[in-house]
Each structure stands twice: as C-alpha cells, then as structure tokens.
Design an enzyme around this catalytic site. Sequence first.
Site, short mmCIF file in Angstrom:
data_model
loop_
_atom_site.label_atom_id
_atom_site.label_comp_id
_atom_site.label_asym_id
_atom_site.label_seq_id
_atom_site.Cartn_x
_atom_site.Cartn_y
_atom_site.Cartn_z
N CYS A 44 39.85 31.56 46.14
CA CYS A 44 40.07 31.41 44.69
C CYS A 44 38.75 31.26 43.93
O CYS A 44 37.96 30.37 44.25
CB CYS A 44 40.96 30.19 44.45
N TRP A 77 50.13 26.72 47.79
CA TRP A 77 49.11 26.88 48.82
C TRP A 77 49.51 26.02 50.02
O TRP A 77 50.11 24.95 49.86
CB TRP A 77 47.75 26.41 48.31
N VAL A 110 50.94 25.34 40.76
CA VAL A 110 50.36 24.53 41.84
C VAL A 110 49.04 25.21 42.19
O VAL A 110 48.98 26.10 43.04
CB VAL A 110 51.30 24.44 43.04
N THR A 111 47.99 24.81 41.52
CA THR A 111 46.72 25.54 41.57
C THR A 111 45.64 24.78 42.32
O THR A 111 45.70 23.55 42.47
CB THR A 111 46.23 25.84 40.14
N VAL A 112 44.65 25.52 42.76
CA VAL A 112 43.40 24.96 43.26
C VAL A 112 42.28 25.41 42.32
O VAL A 112 42.39 26.46 41.69
CB VAL A 112 43.10 25.44 44.70
N TYR A 175 41.41 39.59 35.46
CA TYR A 175 42.85 39.37 35.66
C TYR A 175 43.67 40.06 34.58
O TYR A 175 44.75 40.59 34.85
CB TYR A 175 43.16 37.86 35.68
#
Length: 336
Positions: A44, A77, A110-112, A175
């Site tokens: 990422c 993830w 639900v991100t990093v 993106y």
Amino acid sequence: MSYVSPGGTYARDSRYLTTRITADGRDGFPVEPGRYRLVVSRACPWASRAIIVRRLLGLEDALPMAVAGPTHDERSWTFDLDPGGRDPVLGIERLQEAYFARDPGYDRGVTVPAIVDVPTGRVVTNDFPQMTIDLSLEWTAHHRAGAPALYPRELRPEIDSVDEAVYQDVNNGVYRAGFAGSQEAYEAAYARLFARLDRLTDRLAASRYLVGDTITEADVRLFTTLVRFDAVYHGHFKCNRRKLSEMPVLWSYARDLFQTPGFGDTVDFDHIKRHYYLVHRDINPTGIVPAGPDLSGWLAPHDRASLGGRPFGRGTPPGPVAPSEAVPAGHGPQPG
C-alpha cells in the site's frame, strides 16, 4: 469486490479515524514507547509513507510494526504472513477485528496504515496524512540520534502546498485514472496526472529535492507513487503516456531516493504487484500478475548529487534494516 462505478468518477472514502497520538496525550493517547503497533502492508502506498518515515526517524523500537499480507478481500487485510495467520502481538487474524474493537458498528474502510493500542486491541487512528506528521513532531523524544527534520517549521507552508498538489493530482490521481468509470473521467484524470508530473519535472530539474535541500515529508509522499509507477500504474491503471523510466528527471530523482537508506530498503515489489493485480479483479479479471518490469534500473547511477543538497541535512542515515523487518530476497532489484 468492485472498485469501479460504471459511468462515474472515482472518489476516495476519506472518513478516517482522526484520533491523534501526541506527546501531551490530549486525545487520550499519549506517546509511549511499545504501547502501540503500526499495522501496514508493504503493498500500500499510503502505508509505505509510514514505513519510510518510521525508519528514517529510527522509531522501530518505540513503535513496533505488524506487516499484513499483500492481498485482502471485502472484509479486511489479513495477517497471513505470520505463523498461524495471526499477528503475534495483537492475536488477531484480520485488521478488521481491531476496528470493530474500537467501534462495533464501524462501516468505513478497514485501511492501512493503522495504529492500534495494544492494551485494548483497538485502532486509534488510520489518518495517514496526519500520522507521519505526528511521527515527526510528537514522537521526537524517541527519534534516533541524527534523525532528519522531515517537517521543519520554516518549510511547512511550502511542504503543505506541494503535498496537497501531489496528493490531488498524483497520489490519488493514478487511482482516479485506474478506477474511472467512463472514458471522460479517465481522460480527465490522465491529463491532470501528467500535467502535474510535467510541473514536478520542471521543479526537480534544478533541485535535488522537492522543498529545500534535504529530504522532507514531500519527497516521501511523491516517492511512494513513483516507485509503483512502472510496476503497476503505467499498465494496470492505464497511466501510459510514458513510463517513469522514460521521464529522465523524475526517474533520476526516484532512483536517488530509492538508493537512500530508508527508502528502497522498505520496498517490496512482489507485494506491490500481487496486491494490485490480484485484488482489483474488476479491472484485471484474470488475476494474472505480470512478470516484469525489469527492476535492475533502480540501482543504476542517478547523478543527482551534482545538484547539491544533503539527504539528511546535518543528520545521518539510518542504520541497517533489522533482519526481522528486511524485505525478502528476490522482492526487489538485485545487484549485478
């Protein structure tokens, strides 16, 4: 899982958990070495910012890191790189569990990167733009000797201005091109991306770094997109006016950073490619991961030192990567 809205323009969900970890603990979360866990994926670009800044500042011991696998599903993830598929400290299989511990009704991404409070198992923040600034300004008591000033006070207005333009047109611009739902939306994003890259080329033709004569937060933020450009964005996201390796100034600039300790030694091209080509099945339905590109060029001489400047200013480079955090052999360019 679908990333493209047919007929539409891609819009990133930017509803982040904005609680901050600060020296004075004003949001209820004071800086404490060992209390928190930085959860990332090397795939990422947003998480890569935090990985690089943490290493440049020498925060490895103060802020331990959990590395999720390169792919995810619609839920989360996962920690499939760890024995038993569980993070050994948090004891969870999916990052989603830490978000639900914070808010059982959590309905956002639900991100990093995400920073988790280890005693409670709850996510504190996933606000990636603020996160790296706070690592520079709030965690200073735990910086290594010789850590660089990545967000110096006198340059902050210029850094902020450059960061905003780079985010809108480049970091998020790739993106908007890749996930465009119409020809019109794609062409608008494409034009905006390459117009900004042309302006950055002009800026970097006479300056080794984006702001001032040392590495700053601005360089970290641009690098994480450039390092993915030829491997992913050029083909997968159709950002194909030219490859990075065909843009001499930006290619030399990117190689200069890649060869600087703290940058290239955090990059896992295998994870990067597997993430984009396996997860984005709506634009790569076969799930085939390209064999290329040839990565050896990342180690070629860049000749940027002739422009002056010192990467770490009055500071020093970080030491060798800890064996437990090293990118696996074969996941990056190999010396000839």
